[in-house]
Design a protein around this motif. Structure first.
Motif, mmCIF file in Angstrom:
data_model
loop_
_atom_site.group_PDB
_atom_site.id
_atom_site.type_symbol
_atom_site.label_atom_id
_atom_site.label_comp_id
_atom_site.label_asym_id
_atom_site.label_seq_id
_atom_site.Cartn_x
_atom_site.Cartn_y
_atom_site.Cartn_z
ATOM 1 N N GLY A 140 -10.185 -1.006 -0.710
ATOM 2 C CA GLY A 140 -9.463 -0.137 -0.854
ATOM 3 C C GLY A 140 -9.677 0.893 0.191
ATOM 4 N N MET A 141 -10.899 1.048 0.876
ATOM 5 C CA MET A 141 -11.354 2.093 1.645
ATOM 6 C C MET A 141 -10.465 1.746 3.003
ATOM 7 N N ALA A 142 -10.243 0.286 3.281
ATOM 8 C CA ALA A 142 -9.316 0.150 4.553
ATOM 9 C C ALA A 142 -8.222 0.793 4.569
ATOM 10 N N GLU A 143 -7.286 0.971 3.627
ATOM 11 C CA GLU A 143 -6.053 1.703 3.451
ATOM 12 C C GLU A 143 -6.199 3.042 3.560
ATOM 13 N N VAL A 144 -7.351 3.542 2.995
ATOM 14 C CA VAL A 144 -7.800 4.920 3.033
ATOM 15 C C VAL A 144 -7.863 5.472 4.442
ATOM 16 N N ILE A 145 -8.769 4.710 5.273
ATOM 17 C CA ILE A 145 -8.927 4.656 6.749
ATOM 18 C C ILE A 145 -7.514 4.826 7.463
ATOM 19 N N LYS A 146 -6.855 3.965 6.835
ATOM 20 C CA LYS A 146 -5.536 3.736 7.660
ATOM 21 C C LYS A 146 -4.759 5.020 7.877
ATOM 22 N N TYR A 147 -4.688 5.733 6.878
ATOM 23 C CA TYR A 147 -3.925 7.093 6.505
ATOM 24 C C TYR A 147 -4.592 7.759 7.420
ATOM 25 N N ALA A 201 3.028 -2.056 -15.138
ATOM 26 C CA ALA A 201 1.963 -2.665 -14.245
ATOM 27 C C ALA A 201 0.686 -2.014 -14.578
ATOM 28 N N LEU A 202 -0.164 -2.862 -14.895
ATOM 29 C CA LEU A 202 -1.528 -2.655 -15.066
ATOM 30 C C LEU A 202 -2.717 -3.222 -14.472
ATOM 31 N N GLY A 203 -2.954 -3.004 -13.425
ATOM 32 C CA GLY A 203 -3.703 -3.747 -12.711
ATOM 33 C C GLY A 203 -3.734 -3.390 -10.882
ATOM 34 N N GLY A 204 -4.160 -4.076 -10.100
ATOM 35 C CA GLY A 204 -4.026 -3.897 -8.757
ATOM 36 C C GLY A 204 -2.814 -4.326 -7.898
ATOM 37 N N GLY A 205 -3.143 -4.465 -6.773
ATOM 38 C CA GLY A 205 -1.395 -4.567 -5.968
ATOM 39 C C GLY A 205 -0.903 -5.705 -6.213
ATOM 40 N N VAL A 206 -1.621 -6.779 -6.746
ATOM 41 C CA VAL A 206 -0.778 -8.152 -7.095
ATOM 42 C C VAL A 206 0.098 -7.768 -8.274
ATOM 43 N N ILE A 207 -0.516 -7.156 -9.346
ATOM 44 C CA ILE A 207 0.137 -6.807 -10.424
ATOM 45 C C ILE A 207 1.404 -5.835 -10.316
ATOM 46 N N GLY A 208 1.177 -5.035 -9.933
ATOM 47 C CA GLY A 208 2.092 -4.010 -9.186
ATOM 48 C C GLY A 208 3.264 -4.431 -8.350
ATOM 49 N N ASP A 209 2.843 -5.157 -7.484
ATOM 50 C CA ASP A 209 3.958 -5.793 -6.581
ATOM 51 C C ASP A 209 4.757 -6.932 -7.488
ATOM 52 N N THR A 237 -7.068 -0.310 -9.042
ATOM 53 C CA THR A 237 -7.793 -0.715 -7.763
ATOM 54 C C THR A 237 -7.847 0.484 -7.018
ATOM 55 N N LEU A 238 -8.665 0.706 -6.036
ATOM 56 C CA LEU A 238 -8.638 1.852 -5.308
ATOM 57 C C LEU A 238 -7.484 1.570 -4.089
ATOM 58 N N LEU A 239 -7.305 0.205 -3.719
ATOM 59 C CA LEU A 239 -6.229 -0.159 -2.749
ATOM 60 C C LEU A 239 -4.724 0.349 -3.491
ATOM 61 N N SER A 240 -4.798 0.034 -4.552
ATOM 62 C CA SER A 240 -3.345 0.179 -5.357
ATOM 63 C C SER A 240 -3.380 1.541 -5.751
ATOM 64 N N GLN A 241 -4.297 2.328 -5.993
ATOM 65 C CA GLN A 241 -3.925 3.720 -6.150
ATOM 66 C C GLN A 241 -3.636 4.536 -5.032
ATOM 67 N N VAL A 242 -4.279 4.180 -3.839
ATOM 68 C CA VAL A 242 -4.088 5.049 -2.702
ATOM 69 C C VAL A 242 -2.468 4.401 -1.813
ATOM 70 N N ASP A 243 -2.278 3.216 -2.310
ATOM 71 C CA ASP A 243 -1.126 2.624 -1.493
ATOM 72 C C ASP A 243 -0.161 1.806 -2.148
#
Length: 351
Positions: A175-182, A95-103, A124-130
């Motif tokens: 992606g920062m939204a998911e970071v802040i969530k943690y 899976a090479l990409g962001g959350g859509v590709i990974g999921d 993407t930052l969102l996929s890297q952290v979450d």
């Protein structure tokens, strides 16, 4: 390079974080059948670098870019490609990409011939952290986000922080939204750290980004190792998502980015907590301020009334026996799952 281990017994795997793409595990690098699933934008930048990680030539399958393609139709199309290529159970999906590709790729890996190996290379930052960590895979349905899927852990997660330099500012902010969530679910000192390093994060200083990503991955790895299939503690990672998923479904997937919807959902959860007396208004404003610092939205779409949220919330995966369940802060930096939030209360608070 920094490494975080997801401890799941025989299914444990490493998350490796570096500026360049980390090396593959030897048994993955030697795979003779490899299919890289990506989208045209990401493939144009990174496909040759990823192919070079393997010892044998790779096939690739490109999915159009965007949340609108995270569907059963795309899932079937990828499966058809694997079948047409006559690939065996020894195939490795990448899976090479962001959350859509990974999921999407993870869900295909869970189902093709009852399960094949796959790795995550989130860009993407969102996929890297979450989304690349923890084995949740799924596609969307018009009646609900991520409602059709499976738990399927990857063999390895490779994170290159250099890929973030090519992200549009809106994607980085999401992606920062998911970071802040943690920080807000269980780590108030991390919220302090994010505020102290906000300018360095916005400037994408490599060392700061690597430490931020490592911290998020470690938090998620620890939670997943204790509650892989979300029977309890892992549900806390859904802070903001009940509201956020409703926004995405109401607008049509792809109108807002996932992180943008989650940002609004996070603030709505804190506003609801304030109305219950769990938080001071100043604490809610602190959350609003850090979201706004990273250029995230803090209010629901103008076209959306609270009553528009309810039909989507009722089909959310967190509903049990018809009872809405919300992840709400009971103190700043400490969230819990609550089951006593009524529709009438939501309407009163957000009307």
């Amino acid at each position: 390079m920094q490494t975080v281990a997801v401890q799941l017994g025989e299914r444990s795997y490493p998350i490796q974080i570096a500026q360049a793409f980390p090396a593959l595990l030897p048994e993955i690098a030697a795979a003779e059948q490899v299919v890289i699933v990506s989208n045209p934008t990401v493939a144009a930048r990174y496909l040759p670098q990823v192919e070079a990680l393997f010892q044998h030539p790779c096939r690739h399958y490109l999915v159009p870019d965007g949340e609108a393609y995270k569907t059963l139709a795309t899932f079937e199309a990828v499966l058809c490609y694997l079948l047409e290529q006559k690939l065996s159970r020894q195939v490795v999906l990448v899976a090479l990409g962001g959350g859509v590709i990974g999921d999407l790729t993870g869900f295909v890996a869970a189902c093709y011939q009852r399960g094949v190996r796959f790795i995550q290379i989130p860009t993407t930052l969102l996929s890297q952290v979450d989304s690349s960590v923890g084995g949740k895979t799924a596609v969307n349905h018009p009646l609900g986000k991520n409602m059709i899927g499976a738990f399927k852990q990857p063999e390895q997660v490779l994170i290159s922080t250099a890929t973030l330099a090519s992200l549009p500012p809106r994607e980085f902010a999401a992606g920062m939204a998911e970071v802040i969530k943690y920080a807000l679910i269980s780590d108030l000192p991390f919220l302090d750290w994010l505020e102290q390093h906000a300018d360095a994060i916005s400037a994408q200083q490599p060392a700061t980004l690597a430490e931020m990503i490592r911290h998020c991955c470690q938090m998620k790895a620890d939670i997943v190792s204790r509650d892989e299939t979300e029977q309890g503690e892992r549900a806390l990672l859904n802070l903001g998502h009940t509201f956020g998923h409703a926004i995405e479904a109401f607008l049509g997937y792809g109108e807002w980015l996932h992180g943008e919807a989650v940002a609004v959902g996070i603030l709505m959860a804190h506003q609801l907590a304030h109305s219950r007396g769990y938080l001071q208004l100043a604490e809610v404003e602190r959350v609003r301020n850090i979201l706004q610092h990273f250029k995230l939205p803090v209010s629901a779409p103008a076209s959306m009334h609270i009553t528009d949220f309810l039909p989507f919330m009722k089909t959310d995966k967190k509903v049990v026996n018809g009872q809405l369940r919300f992840i709400l802060p009971v103190a700043l930096g400490r969230s819990q799952m609550l089951t006593d939030v009524s529709e009438a209360e939501l309407i009163q608070v957000f009307n």
